[in-house]
Design a protein around this motif. Structure first.
Motif, PDB file in Angstrom:
ATOM      1  N   LYS A 100      31.342 -18.721  12.291  1.00  0.00           N
ATOM      2  CA  LYS A 100      31.657 -17.646  11.344  1.00  0.00           C
ATOM      3  C   LYS A 100      31.848 -18.200   9.936  1.00  0.00           C
ATOM      4  O   LYS A 100      31.381 -17.620   8.955  1.00  0.00           O
ATOM      5  CB  LYS A 100      32.924 -16.919  11.813  1.00  0.00           C
ATOM      6  N   ARG A 101      32.546 -19.344   9.822  1.00  0.00           N
ATOM      7  CA  ARG A 101      32.728 -19.974   8.510  1.00  0.00           C
ATOM      8  C   ARG A 101      31.395 -20.407   7.917  1.00  0.00           C
ATOM      9  O   ARG A 101      31.192 -20.339   6.709  1.00  0.00           O
ATOM     10  CB  ARG A 101      33.652 -21.190   8.636  1.00  0.00           C
ATOM     11  N   LEU A 104      29.578 -17.644   5.920  1.00  0.00           N
ATOM     12  CA  LEU A 104      30.182 -17.071   4.718  1.00  0.00           C
ATOM     13  C   LEU A 104      29.292 -17.279   3.490  1.00  0.00           C
ATOM     14  O   LEU A 104      28.666 -18.326   3.333  1.00  0.00           O
ATOM     15  CB  LEU A 104      31.548 -17.701   4.447  1.00  0.00           C
ATOM     16  N   ASP A 108      32.301 -14.488  -0.288  1.00  0.00           N
ATOM     17  CA  ASP A 108      33.256 -14.473   0.830  1.00  0.00           C
ATOM     18  C   ASP A 108      34.219 -15.656   0.748  1.00  0.00           C
ATOM     19  O   ASP A 108      35.418 -15.517   1.001  1.00  0.00           O
ATOM     20  CB  ASP A 108      32.524 -14.505   2.171  1.00  0.00           C
ATOM     21  N   ARG A 109      33.694 -16.839   0.394  1.00  0.00           N
ATOM     22  CA  ARG A 109      34.556 -18.020   0.255  1.00  0.00           C
ATOM     23  C   ARG A 109      35.543 -17.829  -0.895  1.00  0.00           C
ATOM     24  O   ARG A 109      36.709 -18.215  -0.805  1.00  0.00           O
ATOM     25  CB  ARG A 109      33.710 -19.273   0.044  1.00  0.00           C
ATOM     26  N   LEU A 112      38.257 -15.456   0.277  1.00  0.00           N
ATOM     27  CA  LEU A 112      39.133 -16.160   1.207  1.00  0.00           C
ATOM     28  C   LEU A 112      40.106 -17.067   0.462  1.00  0.00           C
ATOM     29  O   LEU A 112      41.305 -17.114   0.780  1.00  0.00           O
ATOM     30  CB  LEU A 112      38.289 -16.979   2.186  1.00  0.00           C
TER      31      LEU A 112
END
Length: 171
Positions: A100-101, A104, A108-109, A112
């Motif tokens: 999932k990471r 990204l 998205d990063r 987060l």
């Protein structure tokens, strides 16, 4: 006994290298010290041989006869619900989180990173409030102590300090 996971018939393993990387397989037979015969009936891995250094052994094991056919391995696999047990394991959850990471995007990063920053600020404020309250209670270092100043009222600003020392007796 230091080892818990042995190379044995029925041991479930994860392929760590090659075309089937990341898929679950079952050891059907041990060929020699470095190679085993595997079969992955529910993970679409055909029966073939693989080197042991290309496998990661799991804690799961299914019971079936020595050198059983793919049909027998599939039945034992489904009866012991290997896929459900694997999905609940910490190992599988870590693999899913890593995938999932990797998916990204830059945005998205960024989101987060901002969310973590906000969470850490809230956590820090809460920590300092708890620490301040514990300091006032006298329980900061684990022991119940008298709070600083005790029960004495604080003198008002500008008031003269009076001492209540008894006069020294004359000789």
């Amino acid at each position: 006994m230091p080892f818990q996971r042995f190379v044995e018939t029925g041991r479930i393993a994860v392929v760590s290298d090659g075309a089937n990387k990341g898929k679950l397989v079952s050891i059907v037979d041990v060929i020699d010290q470095t190679r085993v015969l595997i079969d992955g009936p529910c993970s679409n891995v055909p029966r073939n041989q693989i080197r042991l250094n290309q496998l990661h052994l799991t804690k799961f094991r299914i019971k079936f006869p020595y050198t059983a056919s793919t049909r027998v391995v599939r039945k034992a696999w489904n009866d012991s619900k290997v896929d459900e047990k694997w999905a609940e394991s910490v190992w599988a959850k870590k693999v899913a989180a890593k995938e999932k990471r990797a998916q990204l995007t830059d945005f998205d990063r960024f989101k987060l990173r901002r969310a973590r920053s906000r969470r850490n600020k809230i956590r820090t404020v809460a920590y300092y409030n708890l620490r301040k309250a514990a300091s006032r209670d006298g329980t900061l270092y684990g022991k119940k102590k008298m709070a600083k100043g005790g029960d004495k009222p604080k003198p008002k600003k500008g008031a003269k300090k009076t001492t209540t020392k008894a006069p020294k007796p004359k000789k």
